[in-house]
Write a protein that holds these residues in place. Structure first.
Motif, PDB file in Angstrom:
ATOM      1  N   ALA A 108       6.074  51.794 -57.185  1.00  0.00           N
ATOM      2  CA  ALA A 108       5.103  52.293 -58.163  1.00  0.00           C
ATOM      3  C   ALA A 108       5.428  51.881 -59.596  1.00  0.00           C
ATOM      4  CB  ALA A 108       4.960  53.809 -58.085  1.00  0.00           C
ATOM      5  N   ARG A 109       6.324  50.927 -59.767  1.00  0.00           N
ATOM      6  CA  ARG A 109       6.680  50.497 -61.130  1.00  0.00           C
ATOM      7  C   ARG A 109       5.647  49.566 -61.724  1.00  0.00           C
ATOM      8  NH1 ARG A 109      13.119  49.329 -60.077  1.00  0.00           N
ATOM      9  NH2 ARG A 109      13.736  51.500 -59.866  1.00  0.00           N
ATOM     10  N   SER A 110       4.859  48.924 -60.892  1.00  0.00           N
ATOM     11  CA  SER A 110       3.852  47.999 -61.389  1.00  0.00           C
ATOM     12  C   SER A 110       2.508  48.337 -60.776  1.00  0.00           C
ATOM     13  CB  SER A 110       4.239  46.553 -61.051  1.00  0.00           C
ATOM     14  OG  SER A 110       3.228  45.656 -61.478  1.00  0.00           O
ATOM     15  N   LEU A 111       1.506  48.417 -61.652  1.00  0.00           N
ATOM     16  CA  LEU A 111       0.134  48.699 -61.250  1.00  0.00           C
ATOM     17  C   LEU A 111      -0.742  47.572 -61.777  1.00  0.00           C
ATOM     18  CD1 LEU A 111       0.014  52.403 -62.573  1.00  0.00           C
ATOM     19  CD2 LEU A 111       0.968  51.597 -60.401  1.00  0.00           C
ATOM     20  N   ARG A 112      -1.674  47.128 -60.964  1.00  0.00           N
ATOM     21  CA  ARG A 112      -2.570  46.062 -61.418  1.00  0.00           C
ATOM     22  C   ARG A 112      -3.994  46.411 -61.025  1.00  0.00           C
ATOM     23  NH1 ARG A 112      -0.254  40.130 -60.388  1.00  0.00           N
ATOM     24  NH2 ARG A 112      -1.811  39.760 -61.999  1.00  0.00           N
ATOM     25  N   TYR A 113      -4.934  45.929 -61.864  1.00  0.00           N
ATOM     26  CA  TYR A 113      -6.328  46.292 -61.670  1.00  0.00           C
ATOM     27  C   TYR A 113      -7.234  45.084 -61.840  1.00  0.00           C
ATOM     28  CZ  TYR A 113      -4.505  50.991 -62.421  1.00  0.00           C
ATOM     29  OH  TYR A 113      -3.788  52.165 -62.327  1.00  0.00           O
ATOM     30  N   ALA A 114      -8.323  45.091 -61.088  1.00  0.00           N
ATOM     31  CA  ALA A 114      -9.375  44.120 -61.334  1.00  0.00           C
ATOM     32  C   ALA A 114     -10.046  44.456 -62.667  1.00  0.00           C
ATOM     33  CB  ALA A 114     -10.396  44.168 -60.200  1.00  0.00           C
ATOM     34  N   ASP A 115     -10.565  43.435 -63.328  1.00  0.00           N
ATOM     35  CA  ASP A 115     -11.190  43.647 -64.636  1.00  0.00           C
ATOM     36  C   ASP A 115     -12.315  44.677 -64.576  1.00  0.00           C
ATOM     37  OD1 ASP A 115     -10.966  40.157 -65.721  1.00  0.00           O
ATOM     38  OD2 ASP A 115      -9.493  41.788 -65.690  1.00  0.00           O
ATOM     39  N   SER A 116     -13.023  44.730 -63.466  1.00  0.00           N
ATOM     40  CA  SER A 116     -14.194  45.598 -63.347  1.00  0.00           C
ATOM     41  C   SER A 116     -13.851  47.082 -63.380  1.00  0.00           C
ATOM     42  CB  SER A 116     -14.944  45.278 -62.051  1.00  0.00           C
ATOM     43  OG  SER A 116     -14.091  45.427 -60.931  1.00  0.00           O
ATOM     44  N   VAL A 117     -12.593  47.430 -63.122  1.00  0.00           N
ATOM     45  CA  VAL A 117     -12.221  48.847 -63.075  1.00  0.00           C
ATOM     46  C   VAL A 117     -11.119  49.207 -64.071  1.00  0.00           C
ATOM     47  CG1 VAL A 117     -12.853  48.927 -60.646  1.00  0.00           C
ATOM     48  CG2 VAL A 117     -10.444  48.629 -61.275  1.00  0.00           C
ATOM     49  N   GLU A 118     -10.568  48.207 -64.755  1.00  0.00           N
ATOM     50  CA  GLU A 118      -9.493  48.437 -65.723  1.00  0.00           C
ATOM     51  C   GLU A 118      -9.917  49.480 -66.742  1.00  0.00           C
ATOM     52  OE1 GLU A 118      -6.380  46.239 -66.144  1.00  0.00           O
ATOM     53  OE2 GLU A 118      -5.899  48.132 -67.125  1.00  0.00           O
ATOM     54  N   GLY A 119      -9.066  50.484 -66.957  1.00  0.00           N
ATOM     55  CA  GLY A 119      -9.365  51.529 -67.927  1.00  0.00           C
ATOM     56  C   GLY A 119     -10.142  52.698 -67.368  1.00  0.00           C
ATOM     57  N   ARG A 120     -10.703  52.559 -66.181  1.00  0.00           N
ATOM     58  CA  ARG A 120     -11.466  53.645 -65.570  1.00  0.00           C
ATOM     59  C   ARG A 120     -10.788  54.176 -64.310  1.00  0.00           C
ATOM     60  NH1 ARG A 120     -16.323  52.700 -63.436  1.00  0.00           N
ATOM     61  NH2 ARG A 120     -15.905  50.516 -62.944  1.00  0.00           N
ATOM     62  N   PHE A 121     -10.133  53.309 -63.567  1.00  0.00           N
ATOM     63  CA  PHE A 121      -9.478  53.692 -62.314  1.00  0.00           C
ATOM     64  C   PHE A 121      -7.966  53.716 -62.513  1.00  0.00           C
ATOM     65  CE2 PHE A 121     -12.853  52.033 -59.048  1.00  0.00           C
ATOM     66  CZ  PHE A 121     -13.842  52.736 -59.736  1.00  0.00           C
ATOM     67  N   THR A 122      -7.306  54.609 -61.779  1.00  0.00           N
ATOM     68  CA  THR A 122      -5.848  54.692 -61.804  1.00  0.00           C
ATOM     69  C   THR A 122      -5.321  54.777 -60.379  1.00  0.00           C
ATOM     70  OG1 THR A 122      -5.886  55.865 -63.923  1.00  0.00           O
ATOM     71  CG2 THR A 122      -3.852  55.957 -62.648  1.00  0.00           C
ATOM     72  N   ILE A 123      -4.454  53.853 -60.040  1.00  0.00           N
ATOM     73  CA  ILE A 123      -3.827  53.864 -58.727  1.00  0.00           C
ATOM     74  C   ILE A 123      -2.476  54.556 -58.826  1.00  0.00           C
ATOM     75  CG2 ILE A 123      -2.699  51.610 -58.991  1.00  0.00           C
ATOM     76  CD1 ILE A 123      -3.387  51.063 -56.017  1.00  0.00           C
ATOM     77  N   SER A 124      -2.104  55.261 -57.769  1.00  0.00           N
ATOM     78  CA  SER A 124      -0.809  55.932 -57.744  1.00  0.00           C
ATOM     79  C   SER A 124      -0.376  56.095 -56.292  1.00  0.00           C
ATOM     80  CB  SER A 124      -0.879  57.292 -58.446  1.00  0.00           C
ATOM     81  OG  SER A 124      -1.779  58.156 -57.765  1.00  0.00           O
ATOM     82  N   ARG A 125       0.839  56.560 -56.118  1.00  0.00           N
ATOM     83  CA  ARG A 125       1.326  56.809 -54.760  1.00  0.00           C
ATOM     84  C   ARG A 125       2.408  57.876 -54.802  1.00  0.00           C
ATOM     85  NH1 ARG A 125       3.354  51.337 -52.522  1.00  0.00           N
ATOM     86  NH2 ARG A 125       4.242  52.600 -50.828  1.00  0.00           N
ATOM     87  N   ASP A 126       2.533  58.574 -53.684  1.00  0.00           N
ATOM     88  CA  ASP A 126       3.587  59.567 -53.503  1.00  0.00           C
ATOM     89  C   ASP A 126       4.333  59.146 -52.239  1.00  0.00           C
ATOM     90  OD1 ASP A 126       5.172  61.747 -52.887  1.00  0.00           O
ATOM     91  OD2 ASP A 126       3.688  63.197 -53.551  1.00  0.00           O
ATOM     92  N   ASN A 127       5.464  58.516 -52.411  1.00  0.00           N
ATOM     93  CA  ASN A 127       6.197  57.998 -51.257  1.00  0.00           C
ATOM     94  C   ASN A 127       6.741  59.105 -50.373  1.00  0.00           C
ATOM     95  OD1 ASN A 127       5.598  55.371 -51.912  1.00  0.00           O
ATOM     96  ND2 ASN A 127       7.591  54.942 -52.848  1.00  0.00           N
ATOM     97  N   ALA A 128       6.968  60.273 -50.935  1.00  0.00           N
ATOM     98  CA  ALA A 128       7.432  61.405 -50.127  1.00  0.00           C
ATOM     99  C   ALA A 128       6.342  61.898 -49.182  1.00  0.00           C
ATOM    100  CB  ALA A 128       7.883  62.538 -51.027  1.00  0.00           C
ATOM    101  N   LYS A 129       5.087  61.661 -49.562  1.00  0.00           N
ATOM    102  CA  LYS A 129       3.960  62.105 -48.736  1.00  0.00           C
ATOM    103  C   LYS A 129       3.300  60.951 -47.984  1.00  0.00           C
ATOM    104  CE  LYS A 129       2.767  66.091 -51.612  1.00  0.00           C
ATOM    105  NZ  LYS A 129       1.707  66.767 -52.417  1.00  0.00           N
TER     106      LYS A 129
END
Length: 128
Positions: free
Chosen positions: A55-76
């Motif tokens: 989860a140290r690096s997140l990347r986005y397509a231009d169409s969603v940059e600034g509106r969408f946020t990706i994340s993860r919970d490895n424990a879950k």
């Protein structure tokens, strides 16, 4: 058996928000990057975002940059896609996918050949 199951889709008005979840099982979740893709009616599936295994690096397509946020919970063993300021053009079936590798590097980080397992998708409809 590797499984990815998306949830959280639905009908939302323009400007609204949704949070999608991707529950993973059958593999060591924190060894793999995870990405979200979407397929609008009559169009090809396209990549939206990628998160590395740590989860140290997140990347986005231009169409969603600034509106969408990706994340993860490895424990879950779960990845998420928080979608804000939704637009009608965000209407699509959203899929999560497991990357073959742990990173989201390079120009073609959302190329489908980099992903080996896919969920069945969850429908997101943005309409008033």
């Amino acid at each position: 058996q590797v499984q990815l199951v998306e949830s959280g889709g639905g009908l939302v008005q323009p400007g609204g928000s949704l949070r999608l979840s991707c529950a993973a099982s059958g593999f060591t979740f924190d060894n793999h990057a995870i990405a979200w893709f979407r397929q609008a009616p009559g169009k090809e599936r396209r990549g939206v975002s990628c998160i590395t295994s740590s989860a140290r690096s997140l990347r986005y397509a231009d169409s969603v940059e600034g509106r969408f946020t990706i994340s993860r919970d490895n424990a879950k063993n779960t990845a998420y896609l928080q979608m804000n300021s939704l637009k009608p053009e965000d209407t699509a079936v959203y899929f999560c996918a497991r990357a073959r590798l742990s990173d989201c590097s390079g120009t073609y980080y959302l190329a489908e050949y980099r992903y080996d397992y896919w969920g069945r998708g969850t429908q997101v409809t943005v309409s008033s």
